[in-house]
Scaffold this motif. Sequence first.
Motif, PDB file in Angstrom:
ATOM      1  N   ILE A  11       1.187  -1.162   0.253  1.00  0.00           N
ATOM      2  CA  ILE A  11       0.592   0.216   0.103  1.00  0.00           C
ATOM      3  C   ILE A  11       0.844   1.970   0.009  1.00  0.00           C
ATOM      4  O   ILE A  11       0.947   2.344  -0.744  1.00  0.00           O
ATOM      5  CB  ILE A  11      -0.812   0.122   1.243  1.00  0.00           C
ATOM      6  CG1 ILE A  11      -1.613  -1.181   1.130  1.00  0.00           C
ATOM      7  CG2 ILE A  11      -1.851   1.154   1.175  1.00  0.00           C
ATOM      8  CD1 ILE A  11      -2.611  -1.137  -0.088  1.00  0.00           C
TER       9      ILE A  11
ATOM     10  N   GLY B 248       1.500   3.681  -2.927  1.00  0.00           N
ATOM     11  CA  GLY B 248       0.905   6.030  -2.576  1.00  0.00           C
ATOM     12  C   GLY B 248       1.540   6.725  -2.603  1.00  0.00           C
ATOM     13  O   GLY B 248       1.884   8.231  -3.467  1.00  0.00           O
ATOM     14  N   GLU B 249       3.391   6.129  -2.804  1.00  0.00           N
ATOM     15  CA  GLU B 249       4.618   6.948  -2.752  1.00  0.00           C
ATOM     16  C   GLU B 249       4.055   6.833  -4.337  1.00  0.00           C
ATOM     17  O   GLU B 249       4.709   8.196  -4.820  1.00  0.00           O
ATOM     18  CB  GLU B 249       5.429   6.212  -2.574  1.00  0.00           C
ATOM     19  CG  GLU B 249       6.004   6.456  -0.885  1.00  0.00           C
ATOM     20  CD  GLU B 249       5.414   7.812  -0.173  1.00  0.00           C
ATOM     21  OE1 GLU B 249       7.076   8.746  -0.739  1.00  0.00           O
ATOM     22  OE2 GLU B 249       5.208   8.442   0.978  1.00  0.00           O
TER      23      GLU B 249
ATOM     24  N   SER C 265       1.695   8.937  -5.797  1.00  0.00           N
ATOM     25  CA  SER C 265       1.352  10.200  -4.904  1.00  0.00           C
ATOM     26  C   SER C 265       0.123  10.337  -4.282  1.00  0.00           C
ATOM     27  O   SER C 265      -0.777  11.429  -4.501  1.00  0.00           O
ATOM     28  CB  SER C 265       1.944  11.986  -5.796  1.00  0.00           C
ATOM     29  OG  SER C 265       2.981  11.749  -6.005  1.00  0.00           O
ATOM     30  N   ILE C 266      -0.720   9.047  -3.682  1.00  0.00           N
ATOM     31  CA  ILE C 266      -1.812   9.196  -3.602  1.00  0.00           C
ATOM     32  C   ILE C 266      -2.602   9.757  -1.912  1.00  0.00           C
ATOM     33  O   ILE C 266      -1.114   8.890  -1.399  1.00  0.00           O
ATOM     34  CB  ILE C 266      -2.413   7.892  -3.219  1.00  0.00           C
ATOM     35  CG1 ILE C 266      -2.860   7.029  -4.993  1.00  0.00           C
ATOM     36  CG2 ILE C 266      -3.812   7.868  -2.988  1.00  0.00           C
ATOM     37  CD1 ILE C 266      -2.555   6.369  -4.621  1.00  0.00           C
ATOM     38  N   ARG C 267      -2.463  11.196  -2.023  1.00  0.00           N
ATOM     39  CA  ARG C 267      -2.578  11.588  -0.295  1.00  0.00           C
ATOM     40  C   ARG C 267      -3.874  11.832   0.087  1.00  0.00           C
ATOM     41  O   ARG C 267      -4.041  12.099   0.943  1.00  0.00           O
ATOM     42  CB  ARG C 267      -1.845  12.874  -0.977  1.00  0.00           C
ATOM     43  CG  ARG C 267      -0.400  13.108  -1.621  1.00  0.00           C
ATOM     44  CD  ARG C 267      -0.533  14.905  -1.065  1.00  0.00           C
ATOM     45  NE  ARG C 267       1.057  14.446  -1.527  1.00  0.00           N
ATOM     46  CZ  ARG C 267       1.311  14.913  -3.248  1.00  0.00           C
ATOM     47  NH1 ARG C 267       0.394  15.737  -4.029  1.00  0.00           N
ATOM     48  NH2 ARG C 267       2.536  14.798  -3.661  1.00  0.00           N
ATOM     49  N   LYS C 268      -4.847  10.792   0.257  1.00  0.00           N
ATOM     50  CA  LYS C 268      -6.071  10.366   0.718  1.00  0.00           C
ATOM     51  C   LYS C 268      -6.456   9.807   1.438  1.00  0.00           C
ATOM     52  O   LYS C 268      -5.744   8.759   1.886  1.00  0.00           O
ATOM     53  CB  LYS C 268      -7.157   9.485  -0.533  1.00  0.00           C
ATOM     54  CG  LYS C 268      -7.561  10.785  -2.030  1.00  0.00           C
ATOM     55  CD  LYS C 268      -7.899  12.184  -1.770  1.00  0.00           C
ATOM     56  CE  LYS C 268      -8.179  12.807  -2.871  1.00  0.00           C
ATOM     57  NZ  LYS C 268      -8.569  14.288  -2.656  1.00  0.00           N
TER      58      LYS C 268
ATOM     59  N   TYR D 204      -7.803   6.251   1.547  1.00  0.00           N
ATOM     60  CA  TYR D 204      -6.674   5.824   0.490  1.00  0.00           C
ATOM     61  C   TYR D 204      -5.459   4.865   2.009  1.00  0.00           C
ATOM     62  O   TYR D 204      -5.417   2.968   1.574  1.00  0.00           O
ATOM     63  CB  TYR D 204      -5.814   5.922  -0.247  1.00  0.00           C
ATOM     64  CG  TYR D 204      -4.912   4.520  -0.567  1.00  0.00           C
ATOM     65  CD1 TYR D 204      -5.034   4.059  -2.131  1.00  0.00           C
ATOM     66  CD2 TYR D 204      -3.129   5.018  -0.533  1.00  0.00           C
ATOM     67  CE1 TYR D 204      -3.585   3.370  -2.317  1.00  0.00           C
ATOM     68  CE2 TYR D 204      -2.083   3.791  -0.745  1.00  0.00           C
ATOM     69  CZ  TYR D 204      -2.661   3.343  -1.951  1.00  0.00           C
ATOM     70  OH  TYR D 204      -1.756   2.797  -2.485  1.00  0.00           O
ATOM     71  N   TYR D 205      -5.673   4.816   2.968  1.00  0.00           N
ATOM     72  CA  TYR D 205      -4.177   4.396   4.292  1.00  0.00           C
ATOM     73  C   TYR D 205      -4.879   3.725   4.687  1.00  0.00           C
ATOM     74  O   TYR D 205      -5.160   2.976   5.537  1.00  0.00           O
ATOM     75  CB  TYR D 205      -4.194   5.645   4.697  1.00  0.00           C
ATOM     76  CG  TYR D 205      -2.248   5.867   3.374  1.00  0.00           C
ATOM     77  CD1 TYR D 205      -1.038   5.002   2.875  1.00  0.00           C
ATOM     78  CD2 TYR D 205      -2.751   7.375   3.355  1.00  0.00           C
ATOM     79  CE1 TYR D 205      -0.576   5.646   2.661  1.00  0.00           C
ATOM     80  CE2 TYR D 205      -1.759   7.288   2.211  1.00  0.00           C
ATOM     81  CZ  TYR D 205      -0.099   7.112   1.593  1.00  0.00           C
ATOM     82  OH  TYR D 205       0.374   7.682   1.076  1.00  0.00           O
TER      83      TYR D 205
ATOM     84  N   TRP E 171      -0.916   8.510   8.296  1.00  0.00           N
ATOM     85  CA  TRP E 171      -1.566   8.966   6.860  1.00  0.00           C
ATOM     86  C   TRP E 171      -1.370  10.564   7.505  1.00  0.00           C
ATOM     87  O   TRP E 171      -0.771  11.569   6.558  1.00  0.00           O
ATOM     88  CB  TRP E 171      -3.078   9.245   6.513  1.00  0.00           C
ATOM     89  CG  TRP E 171      -3.653  10.082   5.873  1.00  0.00           C
ATOM     90  CD1 TRP E 171      -2.974  10.561   4.189  1.00  0.00           C
ATOM     91  CD2 TRP E 171      -4.161  11.480   6.243  1.00  0.00           C
ATOM     92  NE1 TRP E 171      -3.625  12.138   4.248  1.00  0.00           N
ATOM     93  CE2 TRP E 171      -4.116  12.675   5.340  1.00  0.00           C
ATOM     94  CE3 TRP E 171      -3.868  12.044   7.586  1.00  0.00           C
ATOM     95  CZ2 TRP E 171      -4.383  13.894   5.166  1.00  0.00           C
ATOM     96  CZ3 TRP E 171      -4.868  13.448   8.061  1.00  0.00           C
ATOM     97  CH2 TRP E 171      -4.596  14.086   6.664  1.00  0.00           C
TER      98      TRP E 171
ATOM     99  N   GLY F  40       1.090   9.559   5.130  1.00  0.00           N
ATOM    100  CA  GLY F  40       0.562   9.195   3.849  1.00  0.00           C
ATOM    101  C   GLY F  40       0.417  10.822   2.885  1.00  0.00           C
ATOM    102  O   GLY F  40       0.232  10.867   2.401  1.00  0.00           O
TER     103      GLY F  40
ATOM    104  N   ALA G 257       2.659  11.829   0.128  1.00  0.00           N
ATOM    105  CA  ALA G 257       3.059  10.851  -0.357  1.00  0.00           C
ATOM    106  C   ALA G 257       3.538  10.940  -1.812  1.00  0.00           C
ATOM    107  O   ALA G 257       2.943  11.817  -2.681  1.00  0.00           O
ATOM    108  CB  ALA G 257       2.336   9.961  -0.386  1.00  0.00           C
TER     109      ALA G 257
END
Length: 138
Positions: free
Chosen positions: A68, A72-73, A76-79, A82-83, A123, A127, A130
């Motif tokens: 995960i 995410g990195e 670039s998922i920063r929601k 998502y975590y 996060w 996160g 990310a």
Amino acid sequence: MALERILRGYVCACLVAAATVVLGVVIQFFDLPEIIDISINYIAARLVAYLLLFLITLIVAVLPASLIIIAGEVFSIRKVWYYMAPAAAVGFWVTWVIDGVQYSAFDTGVFVAAGVLAGLMYWYVAGRDAGRGSWPRF
């Protein structure tokens, strides 16, 4: 550095997950006369149990969490969801994998809550940044 941020976030998330499970156990077996007669041995035993649970959490969650985190990195998922959602799924999955015992709804809820709070903590620490930062060159 991104790797330091990720490791710090993972360790904090595991601490929160272990603390949530310990809190769930305390709530489930709460007995006021026992709490009143707290001794140093009782506190030491609980601390050792918490540390062991933290180490087990570090080991069990490393593979799903790393997948995960890497995704995410890279993307670039920063929601926050998502975590939190996959961490809750890992908490649910752990109740099936640990020892094959059928857990109650409360126990499963404690593990799912531990996953949700661990995802939120990751996060918060790592996160939300990310995909930012520099990666070491190999």
